[in-house]
Design an enzyme around this catalytic site. Structure first.
Site, PDB file in Angstrom:
ATOM      1  N   HIS A  18       0.841  -1.208   0.000  1.00 20.80           N
ATOM      2  CA  HIS A  18       0.000   0.000   0.000  1.00 20.80           C
ATOM      3  C   HIS A  18       0.868   1.247   0.000  1.00 20.80           C
ATOM      4  O   HIS A  18       1.979   1.232   0.535  1.00 20.80           O
ATOM      5  CB  HIS A  18      -0.968   0.001   1.192  1.00 20.80           C
ATOM      6  CG  HIS A  18      -0.308   0.128   2.531  1.00 20.80           C
ATOM      7  ND1 HIS A  18      -0.039   1.363   3.112  1.00 20.80           N
ATOM      8  CD2 HIS A  18       0.137  -0.800   3.410  1.00 20.80           C
ATOM      9  CE1 HIS A  18       0.529   1.155   4.296  1.00 20.80           C
ATOM     10  NE2 HIS A  18       0.657  -0.142   4.500  1.00 20.80           N
TER      11      HIS A  18
ATOM     12  N   ASP B 137       1.462  -9.953   0.940  1.00 21.02           N
ATOM     13  CA  ASP B 137       1.222  -8.569   1.361  1.00 21.02           C
ATOM     14  C   ASP B 137       2.290  -8.196   2.389  1.00 21.02           C
ATOM     15  O   ASP B 137       3.125  -9.025   2.766  1.00 21.02           O
ATOM     16  CB  ASP B 137      -0.188  -8.484   1.980  1.00 21.02           C
ATOM     17  CG  ASP B 137      -0.673  -7.046   2.159  1.00 21.02           C
ATOM     18  OD1 ASP B 137      -0.064  -6.115   1.595  1.00 21.02           O
ATOM     19  OD2 ASP B 137      -1.678  -6.850   2.880  1.00 21.02           O
TER      20      ASP B 137
ATOM     21  N   HIS C 157       5.028   4.089  12.063  1.00 23.03           N
ATOM     22  CA  HIS C 157       3.999   5.028  12.525  1.00 23.03           C
ATOM     23  C   HIS C 157       4.598   6.014  13.533  1.00 23.03           C
ATOM     24  O   HIS C 157       3.860   6.709  14.210  1.00 23.03           O
ATOM     25  CB  HIS C 157       2.795   4.297  13.160  1.00 23.03           C
ATOM     26  CG  HIS C 157       2.015   3.474  12.176  1.00 23.03           C
ATOM     27  ND1 HIS C 157       0.708   3.119  12.380  1.00 23.03           N
ATOM     28  CD2 HIS C 157       2.343   2.957  10.968  1.00 23.03           C
ATOM     29  CE1 HIS C 157       0.280   2.385  11.356  1.00 23.03           C
ATOM     30  NE2 HIS C 157       1.260   2.277  10.492  1.00 23.03           N
TER      31      HIS C 157
ATOM     32  N   GLU D  69      -4.956   1.512   3.114  1.00 18.86           N
ATOM     33  CA  GLU D  69      -4.729   0.419   4.076  1.00 18.86           C
ATOM     34  C   GLU D  69      -4.806   0.936   5.506  1.00 18.86           C
ATOM     35  O   GLU D  69      -5.365   0.296   6.388  1.00 18.86           O
ATOM     36  CB  GLU D  69      -3.361  -0.232   3.825  1.00 18.86           C
ATOM     37  CG  GLU D  69      -3.110  -1.525   4.596  1.00 18.86           C
ATOM     38  CD  GLU D  69      -2.655  -1.337   6.042  1.00 18.86           C
ATOM     39  OE1 GLU D  69      -2.809  -2.255   6.847  1.00 18.86           O
ATOM     40  OE2 GLU D  69      -2.138  -0.249   6.373  1.00 18.86           O
ATOM     41  N   GLU D  70      -4.252   2.113   5.730  1.00 22.13           N
ATOM     42  CA  GLU D  70      -4.198   2.645   7.099  1.00 22.13           C
ATOM     43  C   GLU D  70      -5.584   3.039   7.613  1.00 22.13           C
ATOM     44  O   GLU D  70      -5.753   3.354   8.783  1.00 22.13           O
ATOM     45  CB  GLU D  70      -3.241   3.846   7.169  1.00 22.13           C
ATOM     46  CG  GLU D  70      -1.802   3.534   6.733  1.00 22.13           C
ATOM     47  CD  GLU D  70      -1.045   2.594   7.686  1.00 22.13           C
ATOM     48  OE1 GLU D  70      -1.615   2.194   8.706  1.00 22.13           O
ATOM     49  OE2 GLU D  70       0.106   2.261   7.381  1.00 22.13           O
TER      50      GLU D  70
ATOM     51  N   ASP E 162       6.718   1.430   5.787  1.00 16.57           N
ATOM     52  CA  ASP E 162       5.295   1.078   5.824  1.00 16.57           C
ATOM     53  C   ASP E 162       4.541   1.992   4.856  1.00 16.57           C
ATOM     54  O   ASP E 162       4.020   2.999   5.268  1.00 16.57           O
ATOM     55  CB  ASP E 162       4.778   1.221   7.259  1.00 16.57           C
ATOM     56  CG  ASP E 162       3.332   0.787   7.394  1.00 16.57           C
ATOM     57  OD1 ASP E 162       2.809   0.179   6.457  1.00 16.57           O
ATOM     58  OD2 ASP E 162       2.718   1.088   8.426  1.00 16.57           O
TER      59      ASP E 162
ATOM     60  N   ASP F  14      -0.483   4.469   0.802  1.00 20.55           N
ATOM     61  CA  ASP F  14      -0.899   5.517   1.743  1.00 20.55           C
ATOM     62  C   ASP F  14      -0.021   5.403   2.992  1.00 20.55           C
ATOM     63  O   ASP F  14       0.521   4.336   3.281  1.00 20.55           O
ATOM     64  CB  ASP F  14      -2.389   5.384   2.122  1.00 20.55           C
ATOM     65  CG  ASP F  14      -2.738   4.041   2.740  1.00 20.55           C
ATOM     66  OD1 ASP F  14      -2.264   3.001   2.228  1.00 20.55           O
ATOM     67  OD2 ASP F  14      -3.467   4.005   3.760  1.00 20.55           O
TER      68      ASP F  14
END
Ligand SMILES: [Zn+2]
Length: 497
Positions: free
Chosen positions: A128, A224, A469, A197-198, A163, A130
């Site tokens: 992903h 994934d 994050h 995704e987030e 990520d 995002d």
């Protein structure tokens, strides 16, 4: 008396012998050897592309804020999302001429590399693009600005590096290198690059899955984001361990509601709704769901224990005696505890709206992350059994229930492909199956895949993991190269019959 002593000493000697022999026997396992593969990649080009990718502010939370305000599904930083997908197409022009391209919901890319043998089930590689926002006020804590894509100290710095834009870029680099070499897959290879995704992946991966279902596309397996190759993850183990996650935990949120008479606070009863609720929550915290070091939760440590120093190895080699001790010790680590059981997390509380009014209802919101051995039903039963109070009822919060994923096979072609492809590039790692404690887009993709795996072929340290994050997210240049090479092998090996 002397006889008893002799018997006791003999038993002790036998016990020690058993403990020692078991420990000596617990040694690293022989594994299949694969021919190392050398792949020439253009390091500068990959680094340049990674750096550029980070500069697009494809931030998920903005998207949510705007769609809530306007009721539309469009991302707030719509330009960034569209600019990013256009940038991909411009950056990999030959690849995009070769691939069939679907832009799902406007932002998620679903790509097909046609295989030569239509009768073979295709495979799906996903990531992903995002990213989570940088918490306001923490920008200055970053060594380099979070959306600068600065290349320094052997890393590309910025939000989304690990990520999960690192995976997006490595996959595209691997595919574009193969395309340049005239590679023709036998099995079709699909790629899906999600944009939300987030936020749960509903409009990205979720819609890709809808599209695939409508078009009768079913995958042999999917890959994934997920676990990594870890350096220094387990104290005392120097061996690099890698985990391929074969399942992911689910999640359910319950409301625990305590009721009482209410009235004026000047005349409280013996027990108020708040008191009843407090008691219920304490019971829940001190009686977690059962579980331990077995099945899915045990693969990594069982394997890693073979590389532990003698004293620790002795515990793992003699689990018939020390299992409880090991589990108690492991439960001190929140990460290991989350691996072993369905976790219980009270997160929100509410009761009376006023200081001098007794609550009629006191409500706690409790989030559970579901281990594959449990179900939403078994959790609700557990909660009712533990609280065991007629003045407390339990309700599931609507829309907040996902069971744990199914557990994918470790005998499958997909799992074998991931193992072989990793060993072909990085020989000195030990791979094991594992359980994903966070959620990923695989929740969606697994609906259309026989088996789903969650794994990033990158070598991370505890410092890297802390940046997820968080602050100072970065990806090492070595990891970009490593991932590009492993994905290259995954495409070659995985697309064979
Ligand atoms: Zn992610």
């Amino acid at each position: 008396m002397k006889k008893i002593l002799i018997v006791f000493v003999s038993l002790l000697v036998i016990l020690l012998l058993i403990l020692f022999i078991n420990t000596w026997l617990l040694t690293p396992l022989e594994r299949e050897q694969y021919q190392p593969q050398s792949i020439n990649v253009d390091k500068d080009r990959i680094v340049q592309h990674m750096s550029e990718a980070i500069r697009f502010r494809t931030i998920s939370i903005l998207q949510k804020t705007i769609s809530q305000k306007s009721g539309s599904q469009k991302p707030a930083s719509e330009d960034s999302f569209l600019e990013f997908t256009s940038w991909i197409k411009q950056t990999y022009p030959n690849l995009f001429t070769k691939l069939e391209v679907q832009q799902i919901e406007g932002y998620s890319l679903f790509l097909k590399w046609q295989g030569s043998n239509e009768s073979l089930k295709p495979i799906l590689l996903t990531a992903h693009y995002d990213v989570v926002p940088v918490i306001a006020g923490t920008e200055s804590l970053w060594r380099y600005p979070p959306f600068s894509g600065k290349v320094a100290e052997g890393y590309v710095w910025g939000r989304g590096a690990l990520d999960d834009k690192g995976a997006v870029i490595s996959m595209l680099e691997a595919a574009s290198l193969l395309e340049k070499q005239g590679f023709q897959p036998e099995r079709s290879i699909y790629f899906s690059f999600g944009h939300d995704e987030e936020l749960g992946g509903i409009n990205g991966a979720g819609k890709v899955v809808e599209f695939a279902k409508e078009n009768n596309i079913q995958f042999l397996w999917s890959l994934d984001e997920g676990a990594f190759l870890f350096e220094g993850l387990i104290p005392g183990v120097e061996q690099i361990m890698g985990t391929i996650n074969i399942a992911e935990k689910g999640s359910v949120t319950l409301k625990v509601i305590a009721t009482a008479e209410g009235g004026h606070s000047s005349m409280p009863p013996k027990q108020t709704a708040v008191g009843i609720l407090a008691e219920a929550i304490i019971k829940l915290e001190s009686n977690p769901l059962a579980g331990g070091l077995d099945g899915l939760s045990s693969y990594l440590l069982d394997e890693a224990s073979r590389y532990m120093p003698f004293s620790k190895r002795m515990l793992f080699a003699n689990q018939w005696l020390f299992k409880k001790l090991i589990e108690d010790k492991l439960s001190d680590s929140v990460v290991m505890k989350a691996q072993m059981i369905t976790t219980t997390a009270p997160t929100m509380l509410s009761a009376s709206p006023k200081a001098n009014v007794l609550a009629i209802e006191a409500v706690a919101t409790v989030n559970f992350r579901i281990h594959p051995r449990d179900s939403i039903k078994s959790i609700i039963e557990h909660v009712n059994r533990v609280i065991d109070n007629p003045n407390v009822r339990v309700e599931q919060v609507e829309g907040w229930g996902n069971p744990a994923s199914k557990v994918s096979s470790i005998e499958s072609k997909g799992y074998q492909t991931l193992v072989q492809s990793t060993y072909e590039i990085h020989d000195s790692v030990v791979l094991t199956p594992g359980l994903m404690i966070a959620a990923s887009d695989s929740r969606h993709y697994s609906q259309i895949s026989e088996n789903s795996y969650r794994f990033n072929p990158m070598l991370v340290t505890p410092d890297d993991i802390a940046s997820f994050h968080g602050t100072n997210e970065k990806i090492s240049i070595d990891n970009l190269i490593l991932a590009t090479k492993v994905y290259n092998r995954i495409m070659v090996n995985g697309s064979k019959k």
